[in-house]
Design an enzyme around this catalytic site. Structure first.
Site, PDB file in Angstrom:
ATOM      1  N   TYR A 159       0.898  -1.428  -0.014  1.00 53.81           N
ATOM      2  CA  TYR A 159       0.106   0.321   0.030  1.00 53.81           C
ATOM      3  C   TYR A 159       1.226   0.973  -0.344  1.00 53.81           C
ATOM      4  O   TYR A 159       0.212   2.144  -0.192  1.00 53.81           O
ATOM      5  CB  TYR A 159      -1.102  -0.093   1.593  1.00 53.81           C
ATOM      6  CG  TYR A 159      -2.296  -1.378   1.224  1.00 53.81           C
ATOM      7  CD1 TYR A 159      -2.213  -1.574  -0.181  1.00 53.81           C
ATOM      8  CD2 TYR A 159      -1.992  -1.698   2.310  1.00 53.81           C
ATOM      9  CE1 TYR A 159      -3.449  -2.715  -0.126  1.00 53.81           C
ATOM     10  CE2 TYR A 159      -3.084  -3.475   1.586  1.00 53.81           C
ATOM     11  CZ  TYR A 159      -3.786  -3.201   0.612  1.00 53.81           C
ATOM     12  OH  TYR A 159      -4.278  -4.690   0.828  1.00 53.81           O
ATOM     13  N   HIS A 190      -8.503   2.477  -5.467  1.00 58.36           N
ATOM     14  CA  HIS A 190      -7.697   0.704  -4.916  1.00 58.36           C
ATOM     15  C   HIS A 190      -6.477   1.312  -4.737  1.00 58.36           C
ATOM     16  O   HIS A 190      -5.625   1.526  -5.642  1.00 58.36           O
ATOM     17  CB  HIS A 190      -8.013  -0.023  -4.586  1.00 58.36           C
ATOM     18  CG  HIS A 190      -9.289  -0.840  -5.376  1.00 58.36           C
ATOM     19  ND1 HIS A 190      -9.975  -1.021  -3.985  1.00 58.36           N
ATOM     20  CD2 HIS A 190     -10.395  -1.163  -5.901  1.00 58.36           C
ATOM     21  CE1 HIS A 190     -10.850  -1.456  -3.801  1.00 58.36           C
ATOM     22  NE2 HIS A 190     -11.011  -1.304  -5.158  1.00 58.36           N
TER      23      HIS A 190
HETATM   24  C1  DQA Z   1      -7.586  -1.966  -1.062  1.00 57.37           C
HETATM   25  C2  DQA Z   1      -7.835  -3.024  -1.508  1.00 57.37           C
HETATM   26  C3  DQA Z   1      -8.541  -4.356  -0.616  1.00 57.37           C
HETATM   27  O1  DQA Z   1      -8.590  -5.603  -1.714  1.00 57.37           O
HETATM   28  C4  DQA Z   1      -7.959  -4.423   0.521  1.00 57.37           C
HETATM   29  O2  DQA Z   1      -8.278  -5.443   1.404  1.00 57.37           O
HETATM   30  C5  DQA Z   1      -7.500  -2.938   0.865  1.00 57.37           C
HETATM   31  C6  DQA Z   1      -7.137  -1.456   0.433  1.00 57.37           C
HETATM   32  C7  DQA Z   1      -6.784  -0.952  -1.683  1.00 57.37           C
HETATM   33  O3  DQA Z   1      -6.405  -0.463  -2.115  1.00 57.37           O
HETATM   34  O4  DQA Z   1      -5.956  -1.478  -2.561  1.00 57.37           O
HETATM   35  O5  DQA Z   1      -7.985  -2.719   2.486  1.00 57.37           O
HETATM   36  O6  DQA Z   1      -9.097  -1.378  -1.142  1.00 57.37           O
END
Ligand code: DQA
Length: 148
Positions: free
Chosen positions: A26, A103
């Site tokens: 992330y 995302h």
């Molecule tokens: C997310 C992707 C989701 O699968 C995960 O549960 C997250 C972050 C992303 O920003 O990449 O909490 O939404």
């Protein structure tokens, strides 16, 4: 001058931990930095954002319901609720506003359980895989859509 566009930015569960949570997936940017960048981008385009992060599905749903008549569009990273929440999707449909889903990670390149999104089918579009930039790209796309 016309009224500024008001955009609701919603962040789902665990996104308060951005910067320290799985940085290899992330990134290192914090949620506060993302919201700050979005606020600046919005301002430069004559728009305003209202941002909310919650680890609670019901809090997000309550905020979505309140958006009707007050907000012009919703930018949302539903976090894990993306893959589980019919209720979140129903709230987004119910409020009848344009939605852009974002995302940080490329969910299609990850585990199979992340490949399905309950939100994607009710969104104008989805931006995924560009780290914190996904939010900026998503906001640009939403503002462009609203100005079309
Ligand atoms: C997310 C992707 C989701 O699968 C995960 O549960 C997250 C972050 C992303 O920003 O990449 O909490 O939404």
């Amino acid at each position: 001058m016309s009224e500024p566009l008001r955009i609701l930015v919603l962040h789902g569960p665990n996104l308060n931990l951005l910067g320290t949570r799985e940085p290899e997936v992330y990134g290192h940017t914090t949620l506060a930095e993302i919201d700050q960048e979005l606020a600046e981008l919005a301002k430069a385009r004559g728009a305003q954002i209202q941002a909310l992060q919650s680890n609670h599905e019901g809090v997000l749903i309550d905020r979505i319901q309140e958006a009707r008549g007050e907000i012009h569009g919703i930018l949302i990273n539903p976090g894990g609720l993306t893959h589980t929440s019919v209720s979140l999707r129903d709230a987004l449909v119910g409020v009848e506003l344009p939605i852009v889903e974002v995302h940080l990670s490329n969910v299609q390149a990850r585990e199979a359980f992340r490949h399905h999104s309950y939100v994607a089918g009710v969104a104008v579009g989805t931006v995924a895989g560009f780290g914190a930039r996904s939010y900026r790209l998503g906001l640009e796309a939403l503002l462009d859509h609203l100005s079309d």
